[in-house]
Structure formats: C-alpha cells, structure tokens
Design a protein around this motif. Structure first.
Motif, PDB file in Angstrom:
ATOM      1  N   VAL A   1     -18.258 -12.477 -40.638  1.00 23.72           N
ATOM      2  CA  VAL A   1     -17.108 -13.036 -41.348  1.00 23.72           C
ATOM      3  C   VAL A   1     -15.900 -12.848 -40.431  1.00 23.72           C
ATOM      4  CG1 VAL A   1     -15.627 -12.898 -43.374  1.00 23.72           C
ATOM      5  CG2 VAL A   1     -18.091 -12.534 -43.604  1.00 23.72           C
ATOM      6  N   GLU A   2     -15.393 -13.955 -39.926  1.00 19.53           N
ATOM      7  CA  GLU A   2     -14.280 -13.902 -38.982  1.00 19.53           C
ATOM      8  C   GLU A   2     -12.970 -13.626 -39.711  1.00 19.53           C
ATOM      9  OE1 GLU A   2     -14.946 -13.846 -35.948  1.00 19.53           O
ATOM     10  OE2 GLU A   2     -16.926 -14.791 -35.780  1.00 19.53           O
ATOM     11  N   ALA A   3     -11.936 -13.338 -38.934  1.00 22.84           N
ATOM     12  CA  ALA A   3     -10.636 -12.996 -39.516  1.00 22.84           C
ATOM     13  C   ALA A   3     -10.075 -14.112 -40.383  1.00 22.84           C
ATOM     14  CB  ALA A   3      -9.651 -12.644 -38.398  1.00 22.84           C
ATOM     15  N   ASP A   4     -10.428 -15.367 -40.057  1.00 28.12           N
ATOM     16  CA  ASP A   4      -9.926 -16.497 -40.846  1.00 28.12           C
ATOM     17  C   ASP A   4     -10.809 -16.816 -42.051  1.00 28.12           C
ATOM     18  OD1 ASP A   4     -12.142 -17.575 -39.637  1.00 28.12           O
ATOM     19  OD2 ASP A   4     -11.093 -19.212 -38.619  1.00 28.12           O
ATOM     20  N   GLY A   5     -11.857 -16.003 -42.279  1.00 26.82           N
ATOM     21  CA  GLY A   5     -12.743 -16.211 -43.415  1.00 26.82           C
ATOM     22  C   GLY A   5     -13.969 -17.048 -43.114  1.00 26.82           C
ATOM     23  N   ALA A   6     -14.068 -17.589 -41.902  1.00 28.84           N
ATOM     24  CA  ALA A   6     -15.238 -18.386 -41.533  1.00 28.84           C
ATOM     25  C   ALA A   6     -16.476 -17.500 -41.452  1.00 28.84           C
ATOM     26  CB  ALA A   6     -15.005 -19.075 -40.186  1.00 28.84           C
ATOM     27  N   VAL A   7     -17.625 -18.031 -41.921  1.00 22.15           N
ATOM     28  CA  VAL A   7     -18.891 -17.303 -41.898  1.00 22.15           C
ATOM     29  C   VAL A   7     -19.803 -17.944 -40.868  1.00 22.15           C
ATOM     30  CG1 VAL A   7     -20.897 -16.581 -43.258  1.00 22.15           C
ATOM     31  CG2 VAL A   7     -18.641 -16.707 -44.339  1.00 22.15           C
ATOM     32  N   ARG A   8     -20.284 -17.144 -39.901  1.00 19.62           N
ATOM     33  CA  ARG A   8     -21.170 -17.658 -38.853  1.00 19.62           C
ATOM     34  C   ARG A   8     -22.455 -16.855 -38.836  1.00 19.62           C
ATOM     35  NH1 ARG A   8     -20.458 -17.281 -33.984  1.00 19.62           N
ATOM     36  NH2 ARG A   8     -18.835 -15.707 -33.744  1.00 19.62           N
ATOM     37  N   GLU A   9     -23.591 -17.531 -38.762  1.00 16.94           N
ATOM     38  CA  GLU A   9     -24.878 -16.849 -38.705  1.00 16.94           C
ATOM     39  C   GLU A   9     -25.099 -16.275 -37.311  1.00 16.94           C
ATOM     40  OE1 GLU A   9     -29.344 -18.452 -38.732  1.00 16.94           O
ATOM     41  OE2 GLU A   9     -28.371 -18.630 -40.702  1.00 16.94           O
ATOM     42  N   VAL A  10     -25.576 -15.030 -37.271  1.00 23.64           N
ATOM     43  CA  VAL A  10     -25.848 -14.347 -36.001  1.00 23.64           C
ATOM     44  C   VAL A  10     -27.346 -14.196 -35.780  1.00 23.64           C
ATOM     45  CG1 VAL A  10     -25.475 -12.229 -34.668  1.00 23.64           C
ATOM     46  CG2 VAL A  10     -23.663 -13.109 -36.154  1.00 23.64           C
ATOM     47  N   LEU A  11     -28.081 -13.720 -36.805  1.00 25.46           N
ATOM     48  CA  LEU A  11     -29.526 -13.538 -36.713  1.00 25.46           C
ATOM     49  C   LEU A  11     -30.180 -14.028 -37.995  1.00 25.46           C
ATOM     50  CD1 LEU A  11     -29.855  -9.916 -35.225  1.00 25.46           C
ATOM     51  CD2 LEU A  11     -30.263 -12.067 -34.013  1.00 25.46           C
ATOM     52  N   ARG A  12     -31.452 -14.409 -37.867  1.00 18.06           N
ATOM     53  CA  ARG A  12     -32.224 -14.858 -39.028  1.00 18.06           C
ATOM     54  C   ARG A  12     -33.598 -14.201 -38.990  1.00 18.06           C
ATOM     55  NH1 ARG A  12     -32.585 -19.541 -42.445  1.00 18.06           N
ATOM     56  NH2 ARG A  12     -30.626 -20.322 -41.590  1.00 18.06           N
ATOM     57  N   ASP A  13     -34.166 -13.937 -40.179  1.00 20.58           N
ATOM     58  CA  ASP A  13     -35.512 -13.379 -40.318  1.00 20.58           C
ATOM     59  C   ASP A  13     -35.684 -12.055 -39.579  1.00 20.58           C
ATOM     60  OD1 ASP A  13     -36.275 -15.502 -41.915  1.00 20.58           O
ATOM     61  OD2 ASP A  13     -36.864 -16.724 -40.188  1.00 20.58           O
ATOM     62  N   VAL A  14     -34.698 -11.188 -39.697  1.00 19.29           N
ATOM     63  CA  VAL A  14     -34.761  -9.837 -39.146  1.00 19.29           C
ATOM     64  C   VAL A  14     -34.574  -8.861 -40.302  1.00 19.29           C
ATOM     65  CG1 VAL A  14     -33.651  -8.161 -37.621  1.00 19.29           C
ATOM     66  CG2 VAL A  14     -33.879 -10.544 -36.896  1.00 19.29           C
ATOM     67  N   ASP A  15     -35.359  -7.775 -40.317  1.00 20.91           N
ATOM     68  CA  ASP A  15     -35.270  -6.786 -41.388  1.00 20.91           C
ATOM     69  C   ASP A  15     -33.945  -6.042 -41.266  1.00 20.91           C
ATOM     70  OD1 ASP A  15     -35.523  -4.866 -43.311  1.00 20.91           O
ATOM     71  OD2 ASP A  15     -37.400  -4.025 -42.554  1.00 20.91           O
ATOM     72  N   ALA A  16     -32.970  -6.459 -42.053  1.00 17.14           N
ATOM     73  CA  ALA A  16     -31.628  -5.893 -41.939  1.00 17.14           C
ATOM     74  C   ALA A  16     -31.579  -4.433 -42.367  1.00 17.14           C
ATOM     75  CB  ALA A  16     -30.654  -6.708 -42.773  1.00 17.14           C
ATOM     76  N   SER A  17     -32.562  -3.966 -43.148  1.00 16.55           N
ATOM     77  CA  SER A  17     -32.552  -2.572 -43.604  1.00 16.55           C
ATOM     78  C   SER A  17     -32.760  -1.604 -42.442  1.00 16.55           C
ATOM     79  CB  SER A  17     -33.629  -2.346 -44.660  1.00 16.55           C
ATOM     80  OG  SER A  17     -34.932  -2.481 -44.106  1.00 16.55           O
ATOM     81  N   THR A  18     -33.262  -2.098 -41.325  1.00 17.74           N
ATOM     82  CA  THR A  18     -33.488  -1.241 -40.156  1.00 17.74           C
ATOM     83  C   THR A  18     -32.508  -1.531 -39.025  1.00 17.74           C
ATOM     84  OG1 THR A  18     -35.101  -2.796 -39.213  1.00 17.74           O
ATOM     85  CG2 THR A  18     -35.952  -1.078 -40.671  1.00 17.74           C
ATOM     86  N   LEU A  19     -31.581  -2.465 -39.250  1.00 20.26           N
ATOM     87  CA  LEU A  19     -30.618  -2.826 -38.204  1.00 20.26           C
ATOM     88  C   LEU A  19     -29.472  -1.821 -38.147  1.00 20.26           C
ATOM     89  CD1 LEU A  19     -30.020  -6.692 -38.319  1.00 20.26           C
ATOM     90  CD2 LEU A  19     -31.109  -5.370 -36.510  1.00 20.26           C
ATOM     91  N   VAL A  20     -28.989  -1.586 -36.939  1.00 19.64           N
ATOM     92  CA  VAL A  20     -27.824  -0.735 -36.725  1.00 19.64           C
ATOM     93  C   VAL A  20     -26.812  -1.513 -35.900  1.00 19.64           C
ATOM     94  CG1 VAL A  20     -26.979   1.345 -35.564  1.00 19.64           C
ATOM     95  CG2 VAL A  20     -29.115   1.428 -36.867  1.00 19.64           C
ATOM     96  N   LEU A  21     -25.560  -1.516 -36.351  1.00 20.56           N
ATOM     97  CA  LEU A  21     -24.475  -2.072 -35.547  1.00 20.56           C
ATOM     98  C   LEU A  21     -23.955  -0.972 -34.638  1.00 20.56           C
ATOM     99  CD1 LEU A  21     -22.538  -4.541 -35.088  1.00 20.56           C
ATOM    100  CD2 LEU A  21     -21.002  -3.438 -36.743  1.00 20.56           C
ATOM    101  N   SER A  22     -23.854  -1.259 -33.350  1.00 20.68           N
ATOM    102  CA  SER A  22     -23.402  -0.236 -32.416  1.00 20.68           C
ATOM    103  C   SER A  22     -22.006   0.246 -32.795  1.00 20.68           C
ATOM    104  CB  SER A  22     -23.403  -0.777 -30.983  1.00 20.68           C
ATOM    105  OG  SER A  22     -22.485  -1.859 -30.850  1.00 20.68           O
ATOM    106  N   GLU A  23     -21.679   1.453 -32.382  1.00 15.38           N
ATOM    107  CA  GLU A  23     -20.424   2.069 -32.792  1.00 15.38           C
ATOM    108  C   GLU A  23     -19.202   1.309 -32.297  1.00 15.38           C
ATOM    109  OE1 GLU A  23     -20.176   6.304 -32.287  1.00 15.38           O
ATOM    110  OE2 GLU A  23     -22.276   6.610 -32.836  1.00 15.38           O
TER     111      GLU A  23
END
Length: 323
Positions: free
Chosen positions: A99-121
């Motif tokens: 979700v960008e600062a202007d409110g736009a939504v852009r897809e980054v990944l698809r069909d990945v188990d998000a419960s195991t994903l980590v965003l780097s610090e």
C-alpha cells in the motif's frame, strides 16, 4: 554548648519530616482489563488492519481478500499479506501487496505462504521458505516488486527468524545460522533453541532446552550469544519495543488461545506493569512506552491502550467471539 539529647531530638524530627514528604517507591501496577469497564480513548494511532482494510489515520484502503496481516513498513509504503478463507478454513488467493503512500495497492507476490514470510528489518526484502522434494528452499525477494534475489536449500525444517538487506538468520532443528546472501555463505551462530531476534537492537531469544522439559528463556546479545541480558524459567519474550528498551513477556508454557497474563518489563527484566484478562489474542507497540493489547474479556473484545497502569479502549468494544 549544644545539648546532645536536644540535638538528637531535632535530628529525629527532621528525619521524620523528610520521610513524610519523600515519595514512596511506586508499586508495580497490576491491571485487570475488561473492555466493558474501560473508558474510550483515542483511535489507534499507528497503521493497522481493521475489518480487512488498511487504516492509517483517516486513510482507509480496501485490500484484496478477506483476511489481512500487516508485515511492516517498506520505505513510504506498507507491506501486507492477504488471503481468502473458504468454508473449510483453507486459504485461497494468497497475495502480498504494497500500500503506497498515495493509497495505491500493488501486488508483490502471489501464492506464497504469508504465515512464514518475514519482512526484513530495513523493509527492503521479503524472506520465506518454499518446499519441494523433502527439501526446503529459503528465498529472498524484493519487497518493492517481488523480484527473486537469492535462494538456498536448508535441511532440518528451516524457519526465518529475521533478516536485513545483506543477511538472513535461519533457524533449523540443529542450529541457528547466518546466511550471507551476497556471498551465499552460511555460518552457525548457536546450536541452542532460539526464538525471536532483532538485528537493530542486537538481541536474540534462546532457550537452555525445551521449555516443556524444564528449559529456561535467555535474552542474549545477537552478536555474542554468550552475553546474557536476562534469564527466566517462568516467562518467555513476546515482543521488544521499537527502541529496544522494553519487552512484553508471558508464561513460558503458554499455548492455545493466548496468555491470560502479560508483563511489561524493562529489557533487563525489571517488571513495570502486569495486565490480565480472559485471554490476549495480540499485542503491538503504539510507541516505545505504549502497548496496544487485543483483549478478550468476560463480555467484550477491544484493542486496549496501556501506558504503565493507565489503560483505555482504543477501539469500540464488541461482543467476544468464541475462537
């Protein structure tokens, strides 16, 4: 010449007077949280998910899917995992979006188990495992556009603990190791059981052994795992404050619904406050000194804001839903 007895009486009187005006050492507050008994304070001040939407102050952005989880900030944007749940509880249409600062939504990944994903610090990378042929591959993607940056196979059911732009901390059944992404090299950090970690604050949670077999929690320095900051055989660390000076802890054997008692502590373990309710289903920091607690009380649920012993509802209370 001053009379000794009179001087003693004067000194005693002065001591008594000082003791009367000197503030007593404040007791650690212990607060029973029941949302239907708390006053309504300000709305949640930090970006969050509300009824499947992304909310940041007065900005509300509709997201794909019906369930969303905030992974964290990435530059001026926020990275969010979303999915739909069918009637039997299966996840469908799993996506990671920005979700960008202007409110736009852009897809980054698809069909990945998000419960195991980590965003780097630093917010630049997404890291997580993908499995095939009984081996698990840890992959690194750009958090901006989903481009795959690196991949490496690990044995022993690997999980990502934390990461930054250059390295990933990977926990397996045998060890916790640093994976240097650029050089593609792996270096063992410790063979102890580990929990969460913070590269920014140089902290790592380890266990002396399995807590169900009598193991204790140890908070140590990530750069030097033998350097102990705090140890407890009763509590485990749930979250560290944004500035690294405080932490949330609860019973080391907590499982199932969630804890019924939560402690706020300084990073050395000094207890600052205790909060209790039927069960807590979530916790995060609104600021380095203010907690947001998802409180499931006897009758109502609400997100409750607590600064030491002062607590108030940050959302409107609603009836508690059985898990």
């Amino acid at each position: 010449m001053r009379h000794p007895r009179r001087a003693g009486l004067v000194l005693a009187a002065l001591t008594t007077a000082v003791s009367l005006v000197a503030p007593a050492q404040a007791a650690v507050p212990s607060v029973e949280l029941q949302p239907h008994r708390l006053s309504r304070g300000a709305d949640i001040a930090v970006p969050h998910i509300d009824d499947g939407d992304f909310v940041d102050g007065t900005k509300r952005v509709e997201l794909p899917g019906t369930v969303a989880e905030l992974l964290g900030p990435s530059g001026d944007a926020w990275v969010i995992a979303t999915h739909r749940t069918n009637r039997v509880g299966e996840w469908r249409n799993r996506r990671v979006v920005r979700v960008e600062a202007d409110g736009a939504v852009r897809e980054v990944l698809r069909d990945v188990d998000a419960s195991t994903l980590v965003l780097s610090e630093d917010g630049s990378r997404l890291v997580g495992p993908t499995s095939s042929n009984r081996r698990t591959t840890i992959k690194v993607w750009s958090a901006t556009d989903g481009t795959e940056i690196a991949a490496r196979k690990f044995g022993g059911y690997p999980e990502v603990v934390t990461a930054d732009a250059r390295k990933v901390l990977v926990d397996t059944t045998r060890r916790t190791a640093w994976w240097g992404v650029g050089a593609d090299r792996v270096r063992t950090l410790t063979t102890k059981l580990t929990g969460q970690a913070s590269i920014e604050h140089n902290l790592l949670v380890t266990y002396t052994k399995d807590p169900y077999l009598g193991g204790c929690t140890q908070l140590v320095r990530l750069s030097a795992p033998r350097m102990k900051v705090w140890k407890s055989c009763e509590d485990r660390v749930a979250a560290v404050s944004p500035d690294g000076t405080r932490m949330v802890t609860f019973d080391i054997l907590t499982d199932g619904l969630g804890p019924g008692v939560i402690h706020l502590r300084e990073i050395d373990g000094t207890k600052l406050a205790t909060y209790s309710t039927n069960w807590f289903s979530g916790w995060e920091w609104e600021s380095p000194t203010t907690l947001l607690l998802d409180v499931n009380g006897q009758r109502k649920f609400a997100t409750v804001r607590c600064t030491l012993g002062a607590c108030e509802n940050a959302t409107d209370p609603v009836p508690v839903t059985a898990p």
